[in-house]
Design a protein around this motif. Structure first.
Motif, mmCIF file in Angstrom:
data_model
loop_
_atom_site.group_PDB
_atom_site.id
_atom_site.type_symbol
_atom_site.label_atom_id
_atom_site.label_comp_id
_atom_site.label_asym_id
_atom_site.label_seq_id
_atom_site.Cartn_x
_atom_site.Cartn_y
_atom_site.Cartn_z
ATOM 1 N N GLU A 1 34.928 61.471 23.708
ATOM 2 C CA GLU A 1 35.555 60.150 23.724
ATOM 3 C C GLU A 1 36.843 60.262 22.914
ATOM 4 O O GLU A 1 36.799 60.471 21.716
ATOM 5 N N HIS B 1 34.438 61.661 19.441
ATOM 6 C CA HIS B 1 32.998 61.886 19.497
ATOM 7 C C HIS B 1 32.687 62.905 20.572
ATOM 8 O O HIS B 1 33.194 62.806 21.679
ATOM 9 N N ASN C 1 29.750 64.098 22.726
ATOM 10 C CA ASN C 1 28.378 63.896 23.200
ATOM 11 C C ASN C 1 27.906 65.204 23.808
ATOM 12 O O ASN C 1 28.478 65.673 24.790
ATOM 13 N N ARG D 1 25.907 54.079 13.188
ATOM 14 C CA ARG D 1 27.293 54.508 13.327
ATOM 15 C C ARG D 1 27.774 55.358 12.158
ATOM 16 O O ARG D 1 28.880 55.883 12.182
ATOM 17 N N GLU E 1 25.296 63.002 19.456
ATOM 18 C CA GLU E 1 26.703 62.638 19.404
ATOM 19 C C GLU E 1 27.284 63.150 18.090
ATOM 20 O O GLU E 1 26.940 62.657 17.030
HETATM 21 MG MG MG Z 1 30.208 57.361 21.279
#
Ligand code: MG
Ligand code: ADP
Length: 729
Positions: free
Chosen positions: A215, A342, A344, A460, A472
């Protein structure tokens, strides 16, 4: 006096959105238009050659040089039909960008005329001059030459008039000088180790693939404002600048309406990215003003890394058309969120996803838990190294600075998965095995399927969070090549799985039942990797204390973090998994320290330039104005009354004089610190000195400059301010 800043700001705010040519075709139709996809291979290659290529791409078969000419011919034909005149070996040197040297297809023919040619030899291997790329001493001790060699698992693509051929970049003696070569080796290691473990449960599994969905976060700044900030232009971040009164505190930017100028940029970016086979899916505003995100659908790891590199350069090119500059720097503005990328990460087989339970009974549940736990084992054993893989002079400002995510790697699993691991660890064998038939494993946890599909309680603040069917990794920097982190993650997981299998096999050899052996080793590992598992708030101060107690790596300084690459633990891992040799690791660390030094060095120079040539002169103009005012006031009102009446101006006059003095001495000290650091022979020690002495000095200077920004008349301040840079109209 005309203030250039006002003019630039006015112009920037008056800009209208640039229209985008939306193609008639639907996104699915333009997808991969400029990629030599399988479909195109089928069309442009003879059947036998096509089949050989598929075998190379899917099954890792060796590329047979004898078909190179045929493949090159087909590629060239397709490329020419798309107006291509040049080709390039496209590679990822250790500079964090990509490199390309374009050559035209043209050759002389025997009559002195010209033909267009592209041979298999040119497709497969080239010898670009490696001497200007960082090699960390490999170049000196061995040979200056470097080779780029085609990676047939990543398809060639067209940018503008050039056919781009993804390649690895290695030295004459075979050492990797890039990110792709070790990444491919790490993928091979995971495939082997994961396949072997998978076969305990599903003997038919032939291949394990690593997936990556990144991302990409980024900032956009108006191009003219950007050009008026030497620090942004030369370092990618603002070295000075007082915070804007309004920034992200209202949370009104995140997922907010995308400004039209930006929306048009995104549209064009996505169209061009789709044509290059990048499956763009998600776009939204991020937390900070001026900050956005783009995320594609996840892909096979090597391809996804290439796509991210292509995308980053595409972003810049298209931004210019829309009169924007893209900031990929992890921390372009102080005081507001920085940008990450990020990663993943997941594993899948030819038959399904590995970090997800299909709920098809105990066997599948056990398989799922094994892969989760061994991933954690890898991350636990190499948590310092994994952090080192994402640390850089730029990401430093994000990771070290109480911002998402913290400079400690830990993993969040969610309540259900945590409970499940606890259950396995603590339950007696009777609870795990069917009592009647001791052989049948009974991980009868019917909740597993629903539970993980709907895993919404995200944390988070965790650097490595389990999110339902993947992990992640949130610590990767926005500017970084994802490969750096994934080389470590893949290799660490490959090592954990390999060791898992060795121990299980040893028990079986001693006569233990396979299921019992699997559970026994799994239990052991659940216990061992516990310190990496943390469900709490990763930003809290208590966590750092707790993490230290648990023996996790809490170092914040990039030059010191990088040491992790050379510990015995790391070298053993890389060598045993055939990913990198000690020599390669030593060389790459040299490059990392050198890059760190250079980045900070450039910042220090720009800082000194801004201080001496922009800030002090402007502050002095205002100081003179104030002094004149005070002088005439005293003259008019007499000393006693005059001093009362001008007390405000007198105070500011003093403050400006004091601060400019402090800035000046600060810059002198900065020079001295730089000189002292440069005199240090050992590159590691030099990097440490840059971290410990130059950066704090720059922060000190910045503090006074930012204070001055609030005191000096706005009309004469030359550099665009945060409030002007951050908000796009
Ligand atoms: Mg994410
Ligand atoms: P969020 O911001 O909530 O984390 P996004 O939708 O922005 O979610 O991004 C999720 C990313 O994860 C996308 O790139 C998506 O393709 C990727 N992804 C989804 N499933 C997997 C998987 N099994 N393996 C790897 N990546 C995945």
């Amino acid at each position: 006096m005309k203030n250039l800043r006002f003019e630039v700001v006015k112009e920037a705010f008056q800009k209208r959105p640039i229209a985008v040519n939306i193609p008639k075709e639907r996104p699915a139709e333009i997808f991969g238009k400029y990629v030599f996809t399988r479909k195109k291979m089928y069309k442009y290659l003879p059947k036998g050659t096509f089949e050989q290529m598929i075998d190379v791409m899917d099954n890792g078969a060796r590329f047979d040089r004898s078909i190179a000419d045929v493949v090159a011919k087909g590629m060239k034909q397709w490329a020419e039909e798309n107006g291509v005149t040049h080709y390039t070996h496209w590679f990822q040197p250790l500079t964090e960008g990509t490199a390309e040297k374009h050559d035209a297809f043209i050759e002389f023919d025997s009559d002195g005329g010209m033909i267009e040619d592209f041979s298999g030899k040119l497709l497969v291997q080239q010898e670009p001059d490696a001497s200007s790329f960082p090699s960390g001493g490999i170049r000196n001790t061995f040979e200056a030459r470097g080779y780029s060699a085609w990676d047939p698992t990543s398809p060639v693509f067209i940018i503008d008039d050039t056919l781009c051929i993804p390649t690895i970049f290695i030295s004459y003696t075979g050492e990797a000088l890039d990110y792709k070569a070790p990444l491919l080796r790490s993928l091979k290691a995971v495939n082997k180790a994961a396949k072997d473990v998978c076969q305990y449960f599903y003997p038919d599994v032939k291949k394990v693939q690593t997936n990556l969905g990144w991302e990409q976060e980024y900032f956009l700044v108006d191009l003219d404002l950007y050009n008026a900030r030497p620090d942004l232009m030369l370092t990618g971040r603002t070295l000075i600048g007082h915070g804007s009164a309004k920034n992200q505190q209202m949370d009104d930017h995140y997922f907010g309406i995308i400004p039209e100028r930006v929306q048009n940029y995104m549209k064009e970016l996505e169209i061009e990215a789709l044509k290059l086979g990048i499956p763009c899916k998600t776009r939204h505003n991020e937390v900070a003003p001026g900050q956005f995100e783009l995320a594609p659908i996840f892909e096979e790891c090597n391809l996804a890394v290439d796509h991210n590199m292509v995308l980053m350069s595409l972003m810049k090119r298209i931004a210019h058309k829309h009169s924007f500059e893209v900031l990929l720097h992890e921390k372009p503005f102080a005081g507001i969120n920085g940008s990450g990328k990020h990663n993943n990460w997941s594993l899948s087989t030819d038959t399904g996803v590995l970090l997800h339970s299909s709920g098809k009974g105990p066997k599948d549940n056990l398989r799922f838990v094994v892969f989760i736990v061994e991933t954690l084992m890898g991350v636990y054993k190499h948590n310092g190294l994994l952090k080192a893989s994402v640390m850089s002079a730029t990401n430093d400002h994000r990771l070290g600075a109480n911002e998402a995510p913290p400079a400690i790697i830990s993993s969040f699993l969610g309540k259900q998965l945590s409970d499940l691991l606890n259950h396995i660890e603590n339950a007696n064998n009777e609870a795990l095995f069917d009592v009647k038939d001791k052989k049948e494993f009974r991980l009868d946890i019917a909740e597993i399927p629903e539970l993980f599909i709907d895993n919404t309680d995200r944390n988070r603040t965790s650097a490595f969070a389990f999110t339902g069917n993947r992990f992640e990794l949130r610590a990767v920097g926005s500017e970084a090549n994802c490969a750096s982190a994934l080389i470590v993650l893949n290799t660490a997981v490959a090592e954990a799985l390999t060791q898992f299998k060795q121990r299980v096999d040893a028990l079986v050899e001693r006569g233990e039942d396979l299921n019992a052996a699997l559970i026994e080793v799994l239990r052991e590992d659940i216990k061992t990797c516990k310190p990496i598992h943390f469900e709490g708030n990763g930003y809290s101060n208590e966590w750092e204390e707790e993490a230290l107690r648990r023996g996790l790596d809490c170092e914040r300084s990039t030059p010191l973090c990088i040491d992790s690459y050379l510990t015995e633990n790391s070298v053993k891992m890389f060598e045993s998994m055939n990913v990198m040799t000690k020599n390669e690791l030593i060389a790459r660390n040299e490059v990392k320290w050198e890059t760190y030094i250079k980045k900070v060095q450039i910042e220090a120079r720009v800082m000194a330039d801004l201080a001496l040539n922009h800030i002090i002169p402007v502050a002095t103009i205002y100081q003179t104005k104030l002094a004149k005012n005070v002088k005439s006031m005293l003259k008019i009102f007499g000393r006693e009354e005059g001093e009362v009446l001008t007390s405000r101006n007198l105070k500011i006059l003093r403050e400006i004089a004091e601060r400019t003095q402090l800035i000046e001495t600060g810059v002198d000290e900065l020079y001295e610190a730089k000189k002292a650091a440069n005199a240090i022979k050992c590159i590691r020690e030099r990097a440490i000195a840059y971290h410990d002495t130059i950066i704090p000095k720059m922060e000190e200077i910045r503090y006074h400059i930012d204070e001055l920004e609030m005191k000096v008349n706005d009309e004469i301040w030359t550099l665009p301010k945060y409030r002007e840079l951050l908000f796009i109209r």
